[in-house]
Design a protein around this motif. Structure first.
Motif, PDB file in Angstrom:
ATOM      1  N   GLU A  83       0.762  -1.230  -0.032  1.00  0.00           N
ATOM      2  CA  GLU A  83      -0.101  -0.137  -0.080  1.00  0.00           C
ATOM      3  C   GLU A  83       0.874   1.405  -0.005  1.00  0.00           C
ATOM      4  OE1 GLU A  83      -2.799  -0.902   3.087  1.00  0.00           O
ATOM      5  OE2 GLU A  83      -3.644  -2.495   1.561  1.00  0.00           O
ATOM      6  N   ILE A  84       2.137   0.993   0.041  1.00  0.00           N
ATOM      7  CA  ILE A  84       2.890   2.185   0.047  1.00  0.00           C
ATOM      8  C   ILE A  84       2.931   3.008  -1.227  1.00  0.00           C
ATOM      9  CG2 ILE A  84       5.588   2.952   0.017  1.00  0.00           C
ATOM     10  CD1 ILE A  84       4.458   1.997   2.710  1.00  0.00           C
ATOM     11  N   ASP A  85       2.855   4.339  -1.340  1.00  0.00           N
ATOM     12  CA  ASP A  85       2.828   4.881  -2.414  1.00  0.00           C
ATOM     13  C   ASP A  85       3.909   6.054  -2.674  1.00  0.00           C
ATOM     14  OD1 ASP A  85       2.243   7.350  -0.734  1.00  0.00           O
ATOM     15  OD2 ASP A  85      -0.074   7.535  -1.535  1.00  0.00           O
ATOM     16  N   LYS A  86       4.808   6.152  -1.741  1.00  0.00           N
ATOM     17  CA  LYS A  86       6.079   6.952  -1.840  1.00  0.00           C
ATOM     18  C   LYS A  86       7.024   6.396  -0.965  1.00  0.00           C
ATOM     19  CE  LYS A  86       5.976  11.139   0.018  1.00  0.00           C
ATOM     20  NZ  LYS A  86       5.833  12.642   0.374  1.00  0.00           N
ATOM     21  N   VAL A  87       8.438   6.590  -1.386  1.00  0.00           N
ATOM     22  CA  VAL A  87       9.305   6.311  -0.523  1.00  0.00           C
ATOM     23  C   VAL A  87      10.269   7.496  -0.239  1.00  0.00           C
ATOM     24  CG1 VAL A  87      11.674   4.839  -0.535  1.00  0.00           C
ATOM     25  CG2 VAL A  87       9.554   4.112  -1.313  1.00  0.00           C
ATOM     26  N   VAL A  88      10.533   7.674   0.980  1.00  0.00           N
ATOM     27  CA  VAL A  88      11.541   8.894   1.225  1.00  0.00           C
ATOM     28  C   VAL A  88      12.747   8.242   1.997  1.00  0.00           C
ATOM     29  CG1 VAL A  88      11.685  11.009   2.819  1.00  0.00           C
ATOM     30  CG2 VAL A  88       9.423  10.412   1.441  1.00  0.00           C
ATOM     31  N   ILE A  89      13.878   8.703   1.581  1.00  0.00           N
ATOM     32  CA  ILE A  89      15.160   8.401   2.284  1.00  0.00           C
ATOM     33  C   ILE A  89      15.772   9.523   2.908  1.00  0.00           C
ATOM     34  CG2 ILE A  89      17.495   7.123   1.682  1.00  0.00           C
ATOM     35  CD1 ILE A  89      16.207   6.053  -0.834  1.00  0.00           C
ATOM     36  N   VAL A  90      16.240   8.916   4.116  1.00  0.00           N
ATOM     37  CA  VAL A  90      16.685  10.286   4.810  1.00  0.00           C
ATOM     38  C   VAL A  90      18.194   9.668   5.416  1.00  0.00           C
ATOM     39  CG1 VAL A  90      14.895  11.640   5.640  1.00  0.00           C
ATOM     40  CG2 VAL A  90      15.765   9.646   7.011  1.00  0.00           C
ATOM     41  N   ALA A  91      19.316  10.527   5.222  1.00  0.00           N
ATOM     42  CA  ALA A  91      20.482   9.962   5.690  1.00  0.00           C
ATOM     43  C   ALA A  91      21.639  11.239   5.459  1.00  0.00           C
ATOM     44  CB  ALA A  91      21.132   9.065   4.843  1.00  0.00           C
ATOM     45  N   CYS A  92      22.915  11.062   6.091  1.00  0.00           N
ATOM     46  CA  CYS A  92      23.804  12.125   6.015  1.00  0.00           C
ATOM     47  C   CYS A  92      25.172  11.622   5.204  1.00  0.00           C
ATOM     48  CB  CYS A  92      24.189  12.534   7.738  1.00  0.00           C
ATOM     49  SG  CYS A  92      23.155  12.977   8.544  1.00  0.00           S
ATOM     50  N   GLY A  93      25.913  12.358   4.818  1.00  0.00           N
ATOM     51  CA  GLY A  93      27.373  12.287   4.447  1.00  0.00           C
ATOM     52  C   GLY A  93      26.998  11.200   3.348  1.00  0.00           C
ATOM     53  N   THR A  94      27.970  10.220   3.577  1.00  0.00           N
ATOM     54  CA  THR A  94      28.219   9.032   2.866  1.00  0.00           C
ATOM     55  C   THR A  94      27.177   8.365   2.436  1.00  0.00           C
ATOM     56  OG1 THR A  94      30.761   8.763   3.063  1.00  0.00           O
ATOM     57  CG2 THR A  94      29.594   6.836   2.348  1.00  0.00           C
ATOM     58  N   ALA A  95      26.255   8.104   3.676  1.00  0.00           N
ATOM     59  CA  ALA A  95      25.118   7.286   3.694  1.00  0.00           C
ATOM     60  C   ALA A  95      23.830   7.959   2.792  1.00  0.00           C
ATOM     61  CB  ALA A  95      24.320   7.202   5.100  1.00  0.00           C
ATOM     62  N   PHE A  96      24.245   9.367   2.869  1.00  0.00           N
ATOM     63  CA  PHE A  96      23.230  10.126   1.944  1.00  0.00           C
ATOM     64  C   PHE A  96      23.499   9.847   0.403  1.00  0.00           C
ATOM     65  CE2 PHE A  96      22.640  13.963  -0.766  1.00  0.00           C
ATOM     66  CZ  PHE A  96      21.095  14.189  -0.586  1.00  0.00           C
ATOM     67  N   HIS A  97      24.748   9.513   0.329  1.00  0.00           N
ATOM     68  CA  HIS A  97      25.162   9.304  -1.373  1.00  0.00           C
ATOM     69  C   HIS A  97      24.530   7.914  -1.519  1.00  0.00           C
ATOM     70  CE1 HIS A  97      28.600  12.297  -0.632  1.00  0.00           C
ATOM     71  NE2 HIS A  97      27.397  12.793  -1.032  1.00  0.00           N
ATOM     72  N   ALA A  98      24.652   6.938  -0.690  1.00  0.00           N
ATOM     73  CA  ALA A  98      24.014   5.729  -0.909  1.00  0.00           C
ATOM     74  C   ALA A  98      22.675   5.813  -1.135  1.00  0.00           C
ATOM     75  CB  ALA A  98      24.228   4.720   0.345  1.00  0.00           C
ATOM     76  N   GLY A  99      21.903   6.538  -0.302  1.00  0.00           N
ATOM     77  CA  GLY A  99      20.435   7.065  -0.506  1.00  0.00           C
ATOM     78  C   GLY A  99      20.125   7.448  -1.968  1.00  0.00           C
ATOM     79  N   MET A 100      21.043   8.444  -2.287  1.00  0.00           N
ATOM     80  CA  MET A 100      20.928   9.065  -3.858  1.00  0.00           C
ATOM     81  C   MET A 100      20.951   7.756  -4.827  1.00  0.00           C
ATOM     82  SD  MET A 100      23.001  12.571  -3.956  1.00  0.00           S
ATOM     83  CE  MET A 100      22.732  12.868  -5.422  1.00  0.00           C
ATOM     84  N   ILE A 101      21.739   7.049  -4.727  1.00  0.00           N
ATOM     85  CA  ILE A 101      21.711   5.614  -5.590  1.00  0.00           C
ATOM     86  C   ILE A 101      20.445   5.073  -5.372  1.00  0.00           C
ATOM     87  CG2 ILE A 101      23.127   3.774  -6.240  1.00  0.00           C
ATOM     88  CD1 ILE A 101      25.709   5.608  -5.097  1.00  0.00           C
ATOM     89  N   ALA A 102      20.309   4.658  -4.399  1.00  0.00           N
ATOM     90  CA  ALA A 102      18.885   3.763  -4.067  1.00  0.00           C
ATOM     91  C   ALA A 102      17.768   4.540  -4.894  1.00  0.00           C
ATOM     92  CB  ALA A 102      18.677   3.808  -2.659  1.00  0.00           C
ATOM     93  N   LYS A 103      17.648   5.713  -4.866  1.00  0.00           N
ATOM     94  CA  LYS A 103      16.552   6.428  -5.492  1.00  0.00           C
ATOM     95  C   LYS A 103      16.411   5.797  -7.147  1.00  0.00           C
ATOM     96  CE  LYS A 103      15.197  10.872  -7.480  1.00  0.00           C
ATOM     97  NZ  LYS A 103      13.892  11.133  -7.164  1.00  0.00           N
ATOM     98  N   TYR A 104      17.594   5.658  -7.842  1.00  0.00           N
ATOM     99  CA  TYR A 104      17.529   5.429  -9.216  1.00  0.00           C
ATOM    100  C   TYR A 104      17.043   3.947  -9.081  1.00  0.00           C
ATOM    101  CZ  TYR A 104      20.303   9.506 -10.447  1.00  0.00           C
ATOM    102  OH  TYR A 104      20.679  10.558 -10.754  1.00  0.00           O
ATOM    103  N   ALA A 105      17.199   3.213  -8.231  1.00  0.00           N
ATOM    104  CA  ALA A 105      16.968   1.570  -7.990  1.00  0.00           C
ATOM    105  C   ALA A 105      15.609   1.450  -7.741  1.00  0.00           C
ATOM    106  CB  ALA A 105      17.956   0.921  -7.242  1.00  0.00           C
ATOM    107  N   ILE A 106      15.081   2.245  -6.811  1.00  0.00           N
ATOM    108  CA  ILE A 106      13.627   2.152  -6.337  1.00  0.00           C
ATOM    109  C   ILE A 106      12.705   2.556  -7.307  1.00  0.00           C
ATOM    110  CG2 ILE A 106      12.057   3.082  -4.690  1.00  0.00           C
ATOM    111  CD1 ILE A 106      14.474   2.643  -2.624  1.00  0.00           C
ATOM    112  N   GLU A 107      13.314   3.873  -8.028  1.00  0.00           N
ATOM    113  CA  GLU A 107      12.037   4.242  -8.946  1.00  0.00           C
ATOM    114  C   GLU A 107      12.026   3.169 -10.150  1.00  0.00           C
ATOM    115  OE1 GLU A 107      12.729   8.512  -9.357  1.00  0.00           O
ATOM    116  OE2 GLU A 107      11.389   8.877  -7.704  1.00  0.00           O
ATOM    117  N   HIS A 108      13.343   2.932 -10.553  1.00  0.00           N
ATOM    118  CA  HIS A 108      13.255   1.976 -11.660  1.00  0.00           C
ATOM    119  C   HIS A 108      12.673   0.481 -11.579  1.00  0.00           C
ATOM    120  CE1 HIS A 108      14.651   0.451 -15.503  1.00  0.00           C
ATOM    121  NE2 HIS A 108      15.106  -0.420 -15.011  1.00  0.00           N
ATOM    122  N   TRP A 109      13.172  -0.028 -10.523  1.00  0.00           N
ATOM    123  CA  TRP A 109      12.407  -1.501 -10.191  1.00  0.00           C
ATOM    124  C   TRP A 109      11.053  -1.377  -9.636  1.00  0.00           C
ATOM    125  CZ3 TRP A 109      17.918  -2.549  -7.987  1.00  0.00           C
ATOM    126  CH2 TRP A 109      18.647  -3.063  -9.199  1.00  0.00           C
TER     127      TRP A 109
END
Ligand code: F6R
Length: 369
Positions: free
Chosen positions: A48-74
Protein backbone atom coordinates in the motif's frame (compact mmCIF):
# COMPACT_ATOMS: atom_id res chain seq x y z
CA UNK A 1 44.43 -5.35 14.79
CA UNK A 2 45.00 -3.56 11.50
CA UNK A 3 45.69 -6.99 10.05
CA UNK A 4 49.05 -6.00 8.55
CA UNK A 5 47.76 -2.79 6.96
CA UNK A 6 49.14 0.64 7.83
CA UNK A 7 45.68 2.07 8.36
CA UNK A 8 42.24 0.79 9.24
CA UNK A 9 40.97 2.49 6.13
CA UNK A 10 43.20 0.32 3.91
CA UNK A 11 42.07 -2.77 5.76
CA UNK A 12 38.44 -1.77 5.41
CA UNK A 13 38.80 -1.02 1.70
CA UNK A 14 40.32 -4.48 1.27
CA UNK A 15 37.49 -6.09 3.23
CA UNK A 16 34.85 -4.83 0.83
CA UNK A 17 34.37 -7.99 -1.25
CA UNK A 18 33.66 -9.91 1.95
CA UNK A 19 31.45 -7.16 3.40
CA UNK A 20 29.38 -7.16 0.20
CA UNK A 21 29.13 -10.97 0.13
CA UNK A 22 28.20 -11.08 3.84
CA UNK A 23 25.46 -8.52 3.34
CA UNK A 24 23.97 -10.65 0.56
CA UNK A 25 24.36 -13.90 2.46
CA UNK A 26 21.13 -15.76 3.11
CA UNK A 27 19.05 -13.05 1.49
CA UNK A 28 18.83 -14.56 -1.97
CA UNK A 29 17.55 -18.13 -2.16
CA UNK A 30 18.59 -20.89 -4.55
CA UNK A 31 15.89 -20.00 -7.03
CA UNK A 32 17.17 -16.43 -7.24
CA UNK A 33 14.43 -14.66 -5.32
CA UNK A 34 14.81 -12.55 -2.21
CA UNK A 35 14.12 -13.44 1.38
CA UNK A 36 14.41 -10.55 3.77
CA UNK A 37 12.97 -11.78 7.03
CA UNK A 38 14.34 -8.85 8.94
CA UNK A 39 12.11 -6.44 7.08
CA UNK A 40 9.23 -6.80 9.50
CA UNK A 41 6.82 -4.57 7.72
CA UNK A 42 4.00 -6.85 6.53
CA UNK A 43 3.86 -7.30 2.74
CA UNK A 44 0.27 -6.06 2.91
CA UNK A 45 1.53 -2.71 4.23
CA UNK A 46 4.37 -2.59 1.69
CA UNK A 47 1.88 -3.09 -1.12
CA UNK A 48 0.00 0.00 0.00
CA UNK A 49 3.02 2.29 0.11
CA UNK A 50 2.74 5.09 -2.43
CA UNK A 51 6.01 6.90 -1.82
CA UNK A 52 9.50 6.23 -0.48
CA UNK A 53 11.54 8.86 1.34
CA UNK A 54 15.18 8.23 2.19
CA UNK A 55 16.96 10.20 4.91
CA UNK A 56 20.66 10.03 5.71
CA UNK A 57 23.83 12.11 6.10
CA UNK A 58 27.19 12.24 4.35
CA UNK A 59 28.27 9.02 2.69
CA UNK A 60 25.02 7.29 3.70
CA UNK A 61 23.17 10.08 1.89
CA UNK A 62 25.10 9.26 -1.28
CA UNK A 63 24.00 5.63 -0.92
CA UNK A 64 20.45 6.95 -0.64
CA UNK A 65 20.84 8.99 -3.83
CA UNK A 66 21.84 5.84 -5.68
CA UNK A 67 18.96 3.91 -4.07
CA UNK A 68 16.51 6.39 -5.55
CA UNK A 69 17.46 5.33 -9.09
CA UNK A 70 17.05 1.66 -8.19
CA UNK A 71 13.79 2.06 -6.29
CA UNK A 72 12.11 4.19 -8.92
CA UNK A 73 13.29 1.96 -11.73
CA UNK A 74 12.39 -1.39 -10.19
CA UNK A 75 9.25 -0.44 -8.25
CA UNK A 76 7.89 2.62 -10.11
CA UNK A 77 7.28 4.20 -6.70
CA UNK A 78 8.26 7.85 -6.42
CA UNK A 79 11.31 8.17 -4.20
CA UNK A 80 12.78 11.27 -2.58
CA UNK A 81 16.16 11.46 -0.90
CA UNK A 82 16.91 14.13 1.61
CA UNK A 83 19.70 15.14 3.92
CA UNK A 84 18.42 14.20 7.35
CA UNK A 85 19.52 17.55 8.73
CA UNK A 86 17.24 19.41 6.31
CA UNK A 87 14.30 17.05 6.29
CA UNK A 88 12.56 17.81 9.56
CA UNK A 89 12.72 21.56 9.23
CA UNK A 90 10.72 21.95 6.09
CA UNK A 91 7.52 20.23 7.19
CA UNK A 92 7.81 17.29 4.77
CA UNK A 93 4.66 15.60 3.45
CA UNK A 94 4.44 12.21 5.11
CA UNK A 95 1.66 9.81 5.97
CA UNK A 96 0.94 6.15 6.64
CA UNK A 97 1.49 5.34 2.95
CA UNK A 98 5.02 6.70 3.03
CA UNK A 99 7.90 4.31 3.60
CA UNK A 100 10.83 6.15 5.15
CA UNK A 101 14.26 4.54 4.86
CA UNK A 102 16.90 5.79 7.29
CA UNK A 103 20.45 4.83 6.32
CA UNK A 104 23.17 4.98 8.95
CA UNK A 105 26.38 3.08 9.53
CA UNK A 106 26.61 3.94 13.24
CA UNK A 107 22.90 3.98 13.98
CA UNK A 108 23.58 6.93 16.28
CA UNK A 109 23.65 9.93 13.94
CA UNK A 110 21.47 12.52 15.64
CA UNK A 111 20.25 14.21 12.46
CA UNK A 112 19.06 10.90 11.04
CA UNK A 113 17.50 9.88 14.33
CA UNK A 114 15.55 13.13 14.60
CA UNK A 115 14.36 12.75 11.00
CA UNK A 116 13.06 9.24 11.61
CA UNK A 117 11.32 10.29 14.84
CA UNK A 118 9.61 13.03 12.92
CA UNK A 119 8.52 10.55 10.22
CA UNK A 120 7.08 8.15 12.78
CA UNK A 121 5.18 10.97 14.44
CA UNK A 122 3.50 11.55 11.08
CA UNK A 123 2.46 7.88 10.96
CA UNK A 124 5.02 6.71 8.39
CA UNK A 125 6.71 3.34 8.59
CA UNK A 126 10.47 3.52 9.01
CA UNK A 127 12.93 0.95 7.73
CA UNK A 128 16.50 1.35 9.00
CA UNK A 129 19.53 0.25 7.01
CA UNK A 130 22.21 0.07 9.64
CA UNK A 131 25.59 -1.50 10.36
CA UNK A 132 25.50 -1.44 14.16
CA UNK A 133 23.45 -4.05 15.95
CA UNK A 134 21.17 -2.73 18.63
CA UNK A 135 22.02 0.94 18.03
CA UNK A 136 19.41 3.67 18.48
CA UNK A 137 18.22 4.12 14.89
CA UNK A 138 17.22 0.47 14.33
CA UNK A 139 15.75 0.31 17.84
CA UNK A 140 13.45 3.20 17.04
CA UNK A 141 12.49 1.96 13.56
CA UNK A 142 9.65 -0.34 12.50
CA UNK A 143 12.05 -2.67 10.74
CA UNK A 144 15.74 -3.04 10.09
CA UNK A 145 17.95 -4.49 7.43
CA UNK A 146 21.44 -4.83 8.83
CA UNK A 147 24.48 -4.34 6.65
CA UNK A 148 27.16 -6.89 7.49
CA UNK A 149 30.26 -4.80 6.97
CA UNK A 150 31.65 -5.62 10.40
CA UNK A 151 33.02 -2.84 12.61
CA UNK A 152 34.19 0.20 10.64
CA UNK A 153 36.93 1.95 12.57
CA UNK A 154 38.36 4.51 10.12
CA UNK A 155 36.37 7.72 10.26
CA UNK A 156 35.94 7.81 6.49
CA UNK A 157 33.26 5.36 5.48
CA UNK A 158 34.20 2.78 2.83
CA UNK A 159 32.98 -0.78 3.35
CA UNK A 160 29.87 0.48 5.12
CA UNK A 161 29.01 2.48 1.99
CA UNK A 162 29.27 -0.53 -0.32
CA UNK A 163 27.10 -2.59 2.00
CA UNK A 164 24.56 0.24 2.27
CA UNK A 165 24.31 0.10 -1.51
CA UNK A 166 23.78 -3.66 -1.41
CA UNK A 167 21.07 -3.23 1.24
CA UNK A 168 19.38 -0.52 -0.83
CA UNK A 169 19.38 -2.73 -3.93
CA UNK A 170 17.91 -5.56 -1.85
CA UNK A 171 15.17 -3.31 -0.54
CA UNK A 172 14.40 -2.02 -4.03
CA UNK A 173 14.26 -5.53 -5.46
CA UNK A 174 12.24 -6.78 -2.49
CA UNK A 175 9.73 -3.98 -2.89
CA UNK A 176 9.52 -4.80 -6.58
CA UNK A 177 9.01 -8.46 -5.76
CA UNK A 178 6.42 -7.83 -3.03
CA UNK A 179 4.47 -5.33 -5.02
CA UNK A 180 4.71 -7.34 -8.20
CA UNK A 181 5.71 -4.35 -10.30
CA UNK A 182 8.22 -4.74 -13.10
CA UNK A 183 9.21 -8.09 -11.64
CA UNK A 184 10.52 -9.42 -14.86
CA UNK A 185 13.59 -10.83 -16.48
CA UNK A 186 15.62 -7.74 -15.73
CA UNK A 187 15.13 -8.07 -11.98
CA UNK A 188 16.00 -11.76 -12.04
CA UNK A 189 19.11 -10.95 -14.04
CA UNK A 190 20.09 -8.22 -11.58
CA UNK A 191 19.71 -10.59 -8.64
CA UNK A 192 22.05 -12.97 -10.44
CA UNK A 193 24.56 -10.19 -11.09
CA UNK A 194 24.32 -9.03 -7.50
CA UNK A 195 25.21 -12.51 -6.26
CA UNK A 196 28.50 -12.39 -8.12
CA UNK A 197 29.31 -8.71 -7.58
CA UNK A 198 31.75 -9.27 -4.73
CA UNK A 199 34.09 -10.95 -7.25
CA UNK A 200 33.95 -7.80 -9.36
CA UNK A 201 34.87 -5.65 -6.34
CA UNK A 202 37.78 -8.01 -5.68
CA UNK A 203 38.97 -7.64 -9.26
CA UNK A 204 38.95 -3.84 -8.98
CA UNK A 205 41.00 -4.03 -5.80
CA UNK A 206 43.58 -6.07 -7.67
CA UNK A 207 44.18 -3.28 -10.19
CA UNK A 208 44.69 -0.28 -7.91
CA UNK A 209 48.45 0.23 -8.14
CA UNK A 210 48.26 2.73 -11.05
CA UNK A 211 45.60 4.67 -9.11
CA UNK A 212 47.93 4.97 -6.13
CA UNK A 213 50.77 6.06 -8.36
CA UNK A 214 48.59 8.68 -10.01
CA UNK A 215 47.35 9.98 -6.65
CA UNK A 216 50.92 10.54 -5.47
CA UNK A 217 51.61 12.77 -8.47
CA UNK A 218 48.68 15.02 -7.54
CA UNK A 219 49.63 15.67 -3.92
CA UNK A 220 50.43 19.33 -4.51
CA UNK A 221 47.21 20.18 -6.35
CA UNK A 222 44.63 22.48 -4.74
CA UNK A 223 41.49 21.24 -6.43
CA UNK A 224 40.10 18.06 -7.94
CA UNK A 225 36.72 17.91 -9.66
CA UNK A 226 34.52 14.84 -10.08
CA UNK A 227 31.89 14.34 -12.75
CA UNK A 228 29.26 11.69 -13.23
CA UNK A 229 25.72 11.22 -14.35
CA UNK A 230 22.84 8.97 -13.43
CA UNK A 231 24.13 6.74 -10.60
CA UNK A 232 27.63 7.99 -11.41
CA UNK A 233 26.64 11.41 -10.09
CA UNK A 234 26.37 10.32 -6.44
CA UNK A 235 29.58 8.34 -6.99
CA UNK A 236 31.24 11.61 -8.06
CA UNK A 237 29.91 13.31 -4.91
CA UNK A 238 31.26 10.47 -2.80
CA UNK A 239 34.68 10.70 -4.48
CA UNK A 240 34.76 14.42 -3.70
CA UNK A 241 33.66 13.91 -0.09
CA UNK A 242 36.39 11.31 0.50
CA UNK A 243 38.99 13.69 -0.88
CA UNK A 244 37.82 16.60 1.27
CA UNK A 245 37.75 14.66 4.49
CA UNK A 246 40.99 12.74 3.98
CA UNK A 247 43.24 14.92 1.82
CA UNK A 248 41.80 18.28 2.97
CA UNK A 249 41.69 19.34 -0.66
CA UNK A 250 39.05 21.35 -2.38
CA UNK A 251 36.98 18.79 -4.21
CA UNK A 252 33.59 19.05 -5.84
CA UNK A 253 31.32 16.60 -7.55
CA UNK A 254 29.05 17.66 -10.39
CA UNK A 255 26.37 16.09 -12.52
CA UNK A 256 28.13 16.09 -15.88
CA UNK A 257 25.08 17.55 -17.61
CA UNK A 258 25.40 20.64 -15.40
CA UNK A 259 28.91 21.42 -16.62
CA UNK A 260 27.79 23.84 -19.29
CA UNK A 261 25.51 25.61 -16.81
CA UNK A 262 28.44 26.94 -14.81
CA UNK A 263 31.13 24.59 -13.54
CA UNK A 264 32.93 24.41 -16.89
CA UNK A 265 34.22 27.91 -16.09
CA UNK A 266 36.40 26.27 -13.42
CA UNK A 267 38.31 24.19 -15.95
CA UNK A 268 41.88 25.36 -16.42
CA UNK A 269 45.20 23.99 -17.59
CA UNK A 270 46.16 20.77 -15.79
CA UNK A 271 43.18 20.71 -13.41
CA UNK A 272 42.55 17.07 -12.47
CA UNK A 273 39.00 16.02 -13.30
CA UNK A 274 37.80 12.54 -12.46
CA UNK A 275 34.97 11.33 -14.69
CA UNK A 276 32.79 8.32 -13.88
CA UNK A 277 31.57 6.95 -17.20
CA UNK A 278 28.32 5.00 -17.41
CA UNK A 279 28.27 1.71 -19.25
CA UNK A 280 28.11 2.04 -23.05
CA UNK A 281 25.53 -0.74 -23.00
CA UNK A 282 22.07 -0.01 -21.64
CA UNK A 283 21.68 3.75 -21.31
CA UNK A 284 24.07 4.45 -24.14
CA UNK A 285 22.82 8.02 -24.65
CA UNK A 286 24.27 8.95 -21.28
CA UNK A 287 27.53 7.30 -22.18
CA UNK A 288 27.85 9.26 -25.40
CA UNK A 289 27.01 12.52 -23.66
CA UNK A 290 29.64 12.03 -21.03
CA UNK A 291 32.22 11.19 -23.67
CA UNK A 292 31.53 14.61 -25.21
CA UNK A 293 31.88 16.18 -21.75
CA UNK A 294 35.31 14.59 -21.43
CA UNK A 295 36.26 15.97 -24.84
CA UNK A 296 35.04 19.45 -23.86
CA UNK A 297 36.98 19.65 -20.63
CA UNK A 298 40.08 18.18 -22.16
CA UNK A 299 39.97 20.74 -24.96
CA UNK A 300 40.10 23.34 -22.16
CA UNK A 301 43.21 21.80 -20.65
CA UNK A 302 41.82 19.54 -17.92
CA UNK A 303 43.81 16.48 -16.95
CA UNK A 304 41.19 13.77 -17.40
CA UNK A 305 41.09 10.78 -15.09
CA UNK A 306 38.50 8.48 -16.58
CA UNK A 307 36.81 5.58 -14.82
CA UNK A 308 35.25 3.40 -17.50
CA UNK A 309 34.07 -0.12 -18.09
CA UNK A 310 36.41 -2.72 -19.57
CA UNK A 311 35.96 -2.73 -23.33
CA UNK A 312 34.73 0.88 -23.52
CA UNK A 313 37.02 2.09 -26.28
CA UNK A 314 35.25 5.39 -26.98
CA UNK A 315 36.87 7.06 -23.96
CA UNK A 316 40.42 6.05 -24.79
CA UNK A 317 41.41 9.04 -26.98
CA UNK A 318 40.33 11.55 -24.31
CA UNK A 319 41.63 9.90 -21.15
CA UNK A 320 44.94 11.14 -19.76
CA UNK A 321 44.56 8.41 -17.18
CA UNK A 322 42.24 5.47 -17.63
CA UNK A 323 40.94 3.39 -14.73
CA UNK A 324 39.13 0.24 -15.81
CA UNK A 325 36.22 -1.30 -13.90
CA UNK A 326 34.42 -4.57 -14.65
CA UNK A 327 31.29 -4.70 -16.78
CA UNK A 328 28.25 -4.43 -14.47
CA UNK A 329 24.56 -3.59 -14.94
CA UNK A 330 24.16 0.21 -14.94
CA UNK A 331 22.44 0.45 -11.57
CA UNK A 332 25.07 -1.70 -9.85
CA UNK A 333 28.06 0.18 -11.26
CA UNK A 334 28.58 2.29 -8.09
CA UNK A 335 29.72 -0.86 -6.26
CA UNK A 336 32.77 -1.05 -8.48
CA UNK A 337 33.20 2.60 -9.51
CA UNK A 338 33.52 3.90 -5.94
CA UNK A 339 36.46 1.68 -5.03
CA UNK A 340 39.13 3.51 -7.09
CA UNK A 341 37.93 6.81 -5.60
CA UNK A 342 38.43 5.50 -2.06
CA UNK A 343 41.92 4.29 -2.91
CA UNK A 344 42.67 7.61 -4.65
CA UNK A 345 41.65 9.69 -1.61
CA UNK A 346 43.45 7.45 0.85
CA UNK A 347 46.69 7.59 -1.13
CA UNK A 348 46.49 11.36 -1.60
CA UNK A 349 45.92 11.81 2.13
CA UNK A 350 49.00 9.70 2.86
CA UNK A 351 51.07 11.58 0.30
CA UNK A 352 50.07 14.85 1.96
CA UNK A 353 51.09 13.52 5.36
CA UNK A 354 47.58 13.42 6.79
CA UNK A 355 46.26 11.10 9.44
CA UNK A 356 44.15 8.73 7.35
CA UNK A 357 42.06 7.04 10.02
CA UNK A 358 41.41 10.14 12.11
CA UNK A 359 40.99 13.16 9.83
CA UNK A 360 41.07 16.51 11.58
CA UNK A 361 37.80 17.93 12.95
CA UNK A 362 35.80 14.76 12.28
CA UNK A 363 34.23 12.14 14.55
CA UNK A 364 33.14 8.63 13.60
CA UNK A 365 29.61 9.13 14.77
CA UNK A 366 27.99 12.51 14.99
CA UNK A 367 25.68 12.38 17.97
CA UNK A 368 24.86 16.07 18.03
CA UNK A 369 22.58 17.94 15.65
C1 F6R B 1 32.06 10.05 5.38
C2 F6R B 1 31.44 9.76 6.65
C3 F6R B 1 30.24 10.55 7.09
C4 F6R B 1 29.12 9.62 7.52
C5 F6R B 1 27.94 10.41 8.08
C6 F6R B 1 26.77 9.50 8.44
O1 F6R B 1 33.12 9.22 5.10
O2 F6R B 1 31.86 8.87 7.33
O3 F6R B 1 29.82 11.40 6.07
O4 F6R B 1 28.74 8.87 6.41
O5 F6R B 1 28.35 11.12 9.22
O6 F6R B 1 27.12 8.58 9.43
P1 F6R B 1 26.24 7.32 9.74
O7 F6R B 1 26.20 6.47 8.53
O8 F6R B 1 26.89 6.65 10.91
O9 F6R B 1 24.86 7.83 10.08
Amino acid sequence: EKGGYDYFMLKEIAEQPKAVADTLLGRIDGSGSLTLDEVRIPPRVLREIDKVVIVACGTAFHAGMIAKYAIEHWTRLPCEVELASEFRYRDPILDAQTLVIAISQSGETMDTLMALRHAREQGSKVLAICNTNGSTIPRESDAVLYTHAGPEVAVASTKAFLTQLVACYLVALYLGQTRGTKWGDEIRAVIRDLSSISGAVERVLGTMEPVRKLARTLASKDTVLFLGRHVGYPVALEGALKLKELAYMHAEGFAAGELKHGPIALIEEDLPVVVVVPSPRGRSVLHDKIVSNIQEIRARGARTIVIAEEGDEAVVPYADHLIRIPVTPTLLQPLVATVPLQVFACELATARGNEVDQPRNLAKSVTVE
